[in-house]
Design a protein around this motif. Structure first.
Motif, mmCIF file in Angstrom:
data_model
loop_
_atom_site.group_PDB
_atom_site.id
_atom_site.type_symbol
_atom_site.label_atom_id
_atom_site.label_comp_id
_atom_site.label_asym_id
_atom_site.label_seq_id
_atom_site.Cartn_x
_atom_site.Cartn_y
_atom_site.Cartn_z
ATOM 1 N N LEU A 1 0.826 -1.201 0.000
ATOM 2 C CA LEU A 1 0.000 0.000 0.000
ATOM 3 C C LEU A 1 0.858 1.247 0.000
ATOM 4 C CD1 LEU A 1 -2.699 1.484 0.308
ATOM 5 C CD2 LEU A 1 -2.449 1.249 2.749
ATOM 6 N N PHE B 1 2.480 1.891 -3.346
ATOM 7 C CA PHE B 1 1.609 2.491 -4.349
ATOM 8 C C PHE B 1 1.243 3.921 -3.997
ATOM 9 C CE2 PHE B 1 1.156 -1.804 -5.922
ATOM 10 C CZ PHE B 1 1.161 -1.565 -7.280
ATOM 11 N N LEU B 2 1.088 4.195 -2.697
ATOM 12 C CA LEU B 2 0.796 5.562 -2.254
ATOM 13 C C LEU B 2 1.903 6.507 -2.696
ATOM 14 C CD1 LEU B 2 -0.572 5.254 1.368
ATOM 15 C CD2 LEU B 2 -1.513 6.685 -0.414
ATOM 16 N N THR C 1 2.276 6.536 -6.878
ATOM 17 C CA THR C 1 1.162 7.052 -7.668
ATOM 18 C C THR C 1 1.194 8.569 -7.702
ATOM 19 O OG1 THR C 1 -0.169 5.255 -6.833
ATOM 20 C CG2 THR C 1 -1.336 6.997 -7.963
ATOM 21 N N GLN C 2 1.055 9.130 -8.897
ATOM 22 C CA GLN C 2 0.835 10.562 -8.933
ATOM 23 C C GLN C 2 -0.430 10.805 -9.726
ATOM 24 O OE1 GLN C 2 3.712 12.409 -11.639
ATOM 25 N NE2 GLN C 2 5.093 10.772 -11.051
ATOM 26 N N ASN D 1 -2.774 12.529 -11.992
ATOM 27 C CA ASN D 1 -2.525 13.419 -13.111
ATOM 28 C C ASN D 1 -3.270 14.720 -12.899
ATOM 29 O OD1 ASN D 1 -1.059 13.578 -15.386
ATOM 30 N ND2 ASN D 1 -2.176 11.988 -16.486
ATOM 31 N N SER D 2 -2.550 15.781 -12.630
ATOM 32 C CA SER D 2 -3.231 17.055 -12.411
ATOM 33 C C SER D 2 -2.608 18.098 -13.320
ATOM 34 C CB SER D 2 -3.134 17.463 -10.952
ATOM 35 O OG SER D 2 -1.784 17.637 -10.608
#
Lengths: 139, 134
Positions: A26, A29-30, A33-34, A36-37
């Motif tokens: 977990l 992945f935290l 992960t980005q 998408n902004s």
């Protein structure tokens, strides 16, 4: 004869560390992960046509940007040199003046090829700051 | 008098793995691996940068300092750009081109890009920018 009964090892896998393993995954992945902004300024390019449409003269504010990144801003034939920091106030002022007459404001940008893209974006940003929606790119 | 049964003060941690598993699955499903790498560009910062819908209808176009144009990791010239965008636009008329243009470029170069996109009738664009930090 009394045999001492041997303790049989449990045939189940120890699930106690399961939580630790999933926690680790977990966190992996935290961290990786980005979300998408992407951000940006929306714009619609003019329609391609043989005859360039003449912008109606009413309610038009001209902005000229030259190769030295100097900005001229104002109504037709009343353009004056202006600093990028003053552009928002100037545009708000002109916008108020134009809308009070019942017209809608259109900003026409004419940038010379040697001017900086960054300054061009700054100008669009300031136009958005002044709450003007209509922008036209002069040919 | 019957004594009330003493409650166990510990919170049960038995469902902990389930919760963590669920969170893990959520992040595994929602995270997406980038399918292109693009070109190194330094995009300008603005105050009015709005979040853009990046899911559908979106094409990234990179334009770097060396005047290289890249879409889907293919290098293009202005003519190729028009052809490619025309094809993409016929497939999806609602297409939006997100332009990642380096801030050190000149407007003349950007204008050539504008013209190439206009030729393809791909007129809905977004200038990708960062949010200005004051």
């Amino acid at each position: 004869m009394a045999f001492k009964e041997r303790k049989r090892p449990s045939d189940e896998v120890n699930a106690g560390s399961m939580a630790d393993i999933t926690f680790l995954l977990l966190i992996f992945f935290l961290v990786t992960t980005q979300i998408n902004s992407d951000k940006g300024l929306k714009f619609i390019l003019p329609q391609k046509s043989e005859t360039t449409e003449a912008v109606k003269v009413k309610g038009v504010v001209n902005i000229f940007l030259n190769d030295d990144n100097l900005i001229l801003c104002g109504k037709k034939n009343e353009e004056k040199e202006i600093n990028i920091n003053q552009l928002k106030n100037e545009l708000s002022l002109l916008n108020r003046e134009i809308t009070s007459k019942g017209d809608s404001t259109t900003v026409s940008i004419k940038a010379l090829p040697g001017s900086s893209y960054k300054v061009y974006i700054d100008i669009i940003d300031q136009i958005a700051n002044a709450n003007i929606k209509r922008i036209s790119l002069a040919q | 008098m019957k004594r009330a049964k003493k409650m166990d003060p510990k919170i049960s941690t038995a469902s902990m793995p389930d919760i963590i598993f669920m969170l893990l699955l959520f992040f595994m499903v929602t995270s997406q691996v980038k399918e292109f790498r693009g070109l190194p560009v330094q995009i300008p910062a603005t105050e009015n940068a709005k979040k853009i819908d990046t899911k559908r209808n979106n094409v990234y176009c990179f334009f770097d300092v060396q005047e290289r144009i890249s879409i889907d990791d293919k290098l293009l010239n202005y003519k190729d750009l028009t052809d490619l965008m025309y094809m993409k636009r016929t497939q999806n008329p609602a297409i939006v081109v997100t332009l990642k243009i380096d801030e050190n470029l000149k407007y003349g170069q950007v204008d050539k890009l504008h013209k190439a996109l206009e030729d393809a009738d791909a007129r809905r664009i977004v200038y990708a920018t960062k949010t200005k930090v004051n």
